[in-house]
Design a protein around this motif. Sequence first.
Motif, mmCIF file in Angstrom:
data_model
loop_
_atom_site.group_PDB
_atom_site.id
_atom_site.type_symbol
_atom_site.label_atom_id
_atom_site.label_comp_id
_atom_site.label_asym_id
_atom_site.label_seq_id
_atom_site.Cartn_x
_atom_site.Cartn_y
_atom_site.Cartn_z
ATOM 1 N N THR A 287 26.509 51.342 36.152
ATOM 2 C CA THR A 287 27.661 52.095 36.646
ATOM 3 C C THR A 287 28.726 51.163 37.203
ATOM 4 O OG1 THR A 287 26.243 53.978 37.189
ATOM 5 C CG2 THR A 287 28.385 53.878 38.260
ATOM 6 N N TRP A 288 28.301 50.149 37.942
ATOM 7 C CA TRP A 288 29.268 49.203 38.486
ATOM 8 C C TRP A 288 30.020 48.472 37.365
ATOM 9 C CZ3 TRP A 288 31.845 47.782 42.659
ATOM 10 C CH2 TRP A 288 32.434 46.520 42.680
ATOM 11 N N GLN A 289 29.299 48.051 36.345
ATOM 12 C CA GLN A 289 29.955 47.380 35.230
ATOM 13 C C GLN A 289 30.909 48.319 34.507
ATOM 14 O OE1 GLN A 289 29.834 44.198 34.742
ATOM 15 N NE2 GLN A 289 28.285 43.861 36.319
ATOM 16 N N ARG A 290 30.569 49.609 34.469
ATOM 17 C CA ARG A 290 31.459 50.572 33.819
ATOM 18 C C ARG A 290 32.772 50.713 34.565
ATOM 19 N NH1 ARG A 290 32.484 55.759 35.068
ATOM 20 N NH2 ARG A 290 30.694 55.940 36.478
ATOM 21 N N VAL A 291 32.699 50.788 35.880
ATOM 22 C CA VAL A 291 33.912 51.054 36.658
ATOM 23 C C VAL A 291 34.700 49.782 36.954
ATOM 24 C CG1 VAL A 291 32.842 53.074 37.698
ATOM 25 C CG2 VAL A 291 32.735 50.897 38.889
ATOM 26 N N SER A 292 34.055 48.624 36.910
ATOM 27 C CA SER A 292 34.736 47.377 37.285
ATOM 28 C C SER A 292 34.930 46.449 36.098
ATOM 29 C CB SER A 292 33.943 46.661 38.379
ATOM 30 O OG SER A 292 32.686 46.227 37.871
ATOM 31 N N TRP A 293 34.903 46.971 34.891
ATOM 32 C CA TRP A 293 34.950 46.105 33.720
ATOM 33 C C TRP A 293 36.279 45.372 33.583
ATOM 34 C CZ3 TRP A 293 37.664 47.112 28.902
ATOM 35 C CH2 TRP A 293 38.514 48.217 28.966
ATOM 36 N N LEU A 294 37.313 45.872 34.250
ATOM 37 C CA LEU A 294 38.605 45.199 34.214
ATOM 38 C C LEU A 294 38.984 44.610 35.561
ATOM 39 C CD1 LEU A 294 40.776 47.508 31.933
ATOM 40 C CD2 LEU A 294 39.678 45.331 31.377
ATOM 41 N N SER A 295 38.029 44.473 36.456
ATOM 42 C CA SER A 295 38.322 43.872 37.749
ATOM 43 C C SER A 295 38.457 42.361 37.604
ATOM 44 C CB SER A 295 37.211 44.190 38.753
ATOM 45 O OG SER A 295 37.164 45.571 39.003
ATOM 46 N N ASP A 296 39.262 41.796 38.455
ATOM 47 C CA ASP A 296 39.458 40.351 38.461
ATOM 48 C C ASP A 296 38.248 39.703 39.117
ATOM 49 O OD1 ASP A 296 40.292 37.784 38.518
ATOM 50 O OD2 ASP A 296 42.115 38.127 39.683
ATOM 51 N N ARG A 297 37.383 39.144 38.308
ATOM 52 C CA ARG A 297 36.134 38.579 38.829
ATOM 53 C C ARG A 297 36.303 37.173 39.395
ATOM 54 N NH1 ARG A 297 31.968 40.564 34.031
ATOM 55 N NH2 ARG A 297 32.676 42.737 33.998
ATOM 56 N N SER A 298 37.505 36.645 39.306
ATOM 57 C CA SER A 298 37.732 35.285 39.811
ATOM 58 C C SER A 298 37.966 35.248 41.313
ATOM 59 C CB SER A 298 38.924 34.660 39.086
ATOM 60 O OG SER A 298 40.104 35.398 39.357
ATOM 61 N N VAL A 299 38.240 36.396 41.915
ATOM 62 C CA VAL A 299 38.520 36.411 43.350
ATOM 63 C C VAL A 299 37.213 36.556 44.114
ATOM 64 C CG1 VAL A 299 40.815 37.352 42.996
ATOM 65 C CG2 VAL A 299 38.891 38.906 43.308
ATOM 66 N N PRO A 300 37.129 35.997 45.314
ATOM 67 C CA PRO A 300 35.882 36.095 46.088
ATOM 68 C C PRO A 300 35.504 37.527 46.457
ATOM 69 C CG PRO A 300 37.315 34.361 46.946
ATOM 70 C CD PRO A 300 38.130 35.145 45.967
ATOM 71 N N ASP A 301 36.496 38.409 46.580
ATOM 72 C CA ASP A 301 36.197 39.775 47.012
ATOM 73 C C ASP A 301 35.351 40.532 45.989
ATOM 74 O OD1 ASP A 301 37.600 39.346 49.283
ATOM 75 O OD2 ASP A 301 39.432 40.336 48.600
ATOM 76 N N TYR A 302 35.386 40.100 44.722
ATOM 77 C CA TYR A 302 34.641 40.840 43.702
ATOM 78 C C TYR A 302 33.135 40.824 43.998
ATOM 79 C CZ TYR A 302 32.575 42.114 39.231
ATOM 80 O OH TYR A 302 31.831 42.731 38.260
ATOM 81 N N GLY A 303 32.587 39.653 44.289
ATOM 82 C CA GLY A 303 31.161 39.578 44.584
ATOM 83 C C GLY A 303 30.788 40.344 45.824
ATOM 84 N N ALA A 304 31.645 40.272 46.856
ATOM 85 C CA ALA A 304 31.354 41.009 48.088
ATOM 86 C C ALA A 304 31.397 42.510 47.853
ATOM 87 C CB ALA A 304 32.346 40.595 49.173
ATOM 88 N N ASP A 305 32.363 42.963 47.052
ATOM 89 C CA ASP A 305 32.442 44.389 46.743
ATOM 90 C C ASP A 305 31.228 44.854 45.952
ATOM 91 O OD1 ASP A 305 34.837 44.424 48.029
ATOM 92 O OD2 ASP A 305 36.063 44.451 46.209
ATOM 93 N N HIS A 306 30.796 44.013 45.037
ATOM 94 C CA HIS A 306 29.619 44.346 44.232
ATOM 95 C C HIS A 306 28.393 44.508 45.118
ATOM 96 C CE1 HIS A 306 27.003 43.255 40.472
ATOM 97 N NE2 HIS A 306 26.802 44.477 40.902
ATOM 98 N N GLU A 307 28.203 43.588 46.018
ATOM 99 C CA GLU A 307 27.032 43.637 46.894
ATOM 100 C C GLU A 307 27.119 44.793 47.883
ATOM 101 O OE1 GLU A 307 27.564 39.711 48.221
ATOM 102 O OE2 GLU A 307 26.306 38.808 46.674
ATOM 103 N N ASN A 308 28.325 45.064 48.374
ATOM 104 C CA ASN A 308 28.491 46.210 49.267
ATOM 105 C C ASN A 308 28.250 47.524 48.537
ATOM 106 O OD1 ASN A 308 29.261 45.558 52.085
ATOM 107 N ND2 ASN A 308 30.877 44.378 51.092
#
Length: 889
Positions: free
Chosen positions: A486-507
């Motif tokens: 589900t996360w990959q479905r909704v965030s497939w166009l998110s900018d994964r280069s920023v540090p916030d992406y990993g934190a958002d994923h874990e949260n």
Amino acid sequence: MVRSMSCISILLAFFLSLLSTATAAQAAPRSSERAAACHPAGLADARVRTWIRLEHGGRTYTKVLSELTVEVPGNWPLTQDLLLSEESSRYILAMSCLTRTTPGQQRNWSEYRQGPPAVTSVKGGGVKVVDRTHTWVNTADQPITVGAWQIRAGVGRWTAKLMPPAALVGAHWTEVKVDPGKPGAEAASPAPDAGEGGTALLWYPDAAKVKAQAKAKAAAEAKARAEKPSGGTNPGGGAGTGETATTPVPAVAVSLDPAWQRSWAAQGNTSVSNALNRMGTFLTAAVTVVLMLHAAVLYRRRPTAPTAEQDATLRNLAAWAVGLAGVVLLTQGRSVLERLLELHQAVVWPDERALRDHAFALAAVAVLFSVARPSRRVWAAVGVLALPPALVALRPSWFGLGRDTLFEWSGLALAAQGCASACLFMLFSLAFAAVLWRLARDGGLLPASRVSPGSARRFRLRVAGPAVLAWTVLVAVWYVLTEERTWQRVSWLSDRSVPDYGADHENDFLWDAVGSVSSGQEWLSWTTWMLTGVAALAVLRTWQSETDVSPLDQRADRLLFLTFFAVVVPLGGGGTYVGSALFTVLWIPLGMLCLYAFVAPFAGRSALAQPLEPSGLPLATAVGPTARAAFLERARSYREIHAELRRLDQGMFGDEPPKRSDLEQRLNELHEWPAPGGQERLPARVSVVDAALALGPRDTWWANGSRCARLALIPAVPASLLMMWVWRVRGEAGESTLGDPYGFLSLGIDFVGWMATWAGAAFVMGALWRLLPGQRGAAKALPLTLAFAVPIAADVLVLQFTDESTAGLALAVSAMLFVLTVTGIAVDFDTFRGERRYWQSRLGLLLSVYQMRYYSLQLAYLVAQLVAMISIWQFIAEPAAAPEPVDPK
């Protein structure tokens, strides 16, 4: 159990750390690969068209389909990036420019797609991108984004609005189409340029843009000519030198007034709809509880004192009735309380939700274990497993779950909440197993112990503990995989280069772990109907009387037996309309009424109800358990004499054929039946074979029912797999199953549930075997099938009124008829199982019992049923409606 808790904590933490590591590895593209802008000027020559369609009919929630097609020119700096891997940061940036408002953390929880956008190269170095998306309108007063469109569902009016990506605003929009479905649009802005198909509206912005440019150019030229000095030249050029007017893409907005059914279904997230939905569950549980308690009172009023076993089953029945009420109140009441709290505060923090959900879950577990009354070792294990969720709920700051540390990621927080959630799930599963064991053991429904013959089986923690641990690990792994998908479905166009992406994923995983407590409890609570069925069976078995022809003879048996049928046999979900379970309470009295109506009035037509001659007493009065052997012996002689008559008619005897009169006299003597007052004769329309078959394979109604249930297990397997395929795997149902955190495991529970449905119906047929009309087992399947089909027919009528899907309901009725017909034929064979040694095959014995011509009819009957099932299958090969989608975050 301490080791089990430690093992599952380590497994969850390790599994989640692997996912986090993989995500971090993916989220580390080089900074040189980043792009700072979408270069909208390079998309000025792009050609864009889009459409949206709303499908209302034949489904609970309106389905929205959208498509965005972009013909990207080759001079756009990011064109070739669209041909890269879907995980490439350049591809993500380029695609987000075409399908999102701005690049960055673009997450759309309500948007679904079958796959990534189709990208193909075109002449001139350009690229064509086709993005197809879909969603369901299942929330009210909240914007639902799908593709380049936004849907807002109000109470009475819905609005579909075009939200073009910012980079494509200046492109050539060749066509915009909105199909709001029937009855059409209420209003549209701006006015459409054309219509299509009766309901669709079309706009051609690019054509309007060209006309505007031509008009502006003509106006500029006219102005230049008017201002041109005589004989001079145009000094300034102005618009006549090449300036063109631009017309942005219109803000297309279409309003529609959907049917009340779709509008009401979309209100499911409101407090009123949620309360009505939960009320339906409360009322259904309340009716079941009242029926069980009233049955227990009726048993207590019997003149004979209950035995120890009977007293234990009655106590269990009453205890489970109270336990069921408590579990439903706690699991469903938590949701109502959650909605009430949401009205008074905007955000529910993880520590608050953990305290509330863990408290409700532990209370439900305590209720279940109070019914199970386990040993001290089990209670000790319960205390150990309850410690982690209690600590997380009472001391969230110890684990980084407080409000001040919410957005400061800590692996300890996820590990603690994951461990607490797993422990609560283990507790509920262990409690469910303990209650099931208690009800079945005290009712004598379990096989005898091989280790200690003559003693009752014990609920052993060393067996139940590892089993529950394995079950919990399986649930946790699938839950994590589904949430990651589900996360990959909704965030497939998110900018994964920023540090916030990993934190958002874990949260996100942390929120999922917190939410799994309530969702897991509700998911497991839907299986409590199985415990109700086992509790009823336990009482029926211990209180059965060998003198009763059927469970309808005694008032208490009749009430509990009808309750068992209404709870176990009818399809689950009946009475759920437009997303609300308010009317499910009607299905229990309807099921009870249908069974009684299709059996009791026609009991006089059964073989055992026919009058003896000349006394006129029913045949059932003369066929006690001691008469079985005599009937079976006479039935064999009857079939042998008829075989001699057939051979005599065909001239297949030797020189001294038997006299027909002698054979007929022997047949006449077989119909004589000794009675205390003198000689009686069997009814004229009932042969000794018919009487033997009417008795069934066993001596009591309970034994007949149990034998039927066992015989039904074989045909029930393909029927269960078929229904699972229809409602869980085929078409859009498969998408819903994969998107549900418990979807895959629900397949196993559904299989058990369908097996219980078929076996429960077969048990009812066997218990009522002596009352059912018809001389053969296939005919006895009809009343039970009708009792199963009438509630479904009522369901179909209401679903037609609410314009929802009825796919699979006719197939369920056909499958029930097939299972009961095969079981009825197997019961007829089992009645004469003592003669199996005299025949080369079971088919030969069955031919003898049915006298060949009857067998031909039975075979043709089964073939006709198979043809009907195949026809129904072909008719519903493509689902007409989607299942309920997974709720967006």
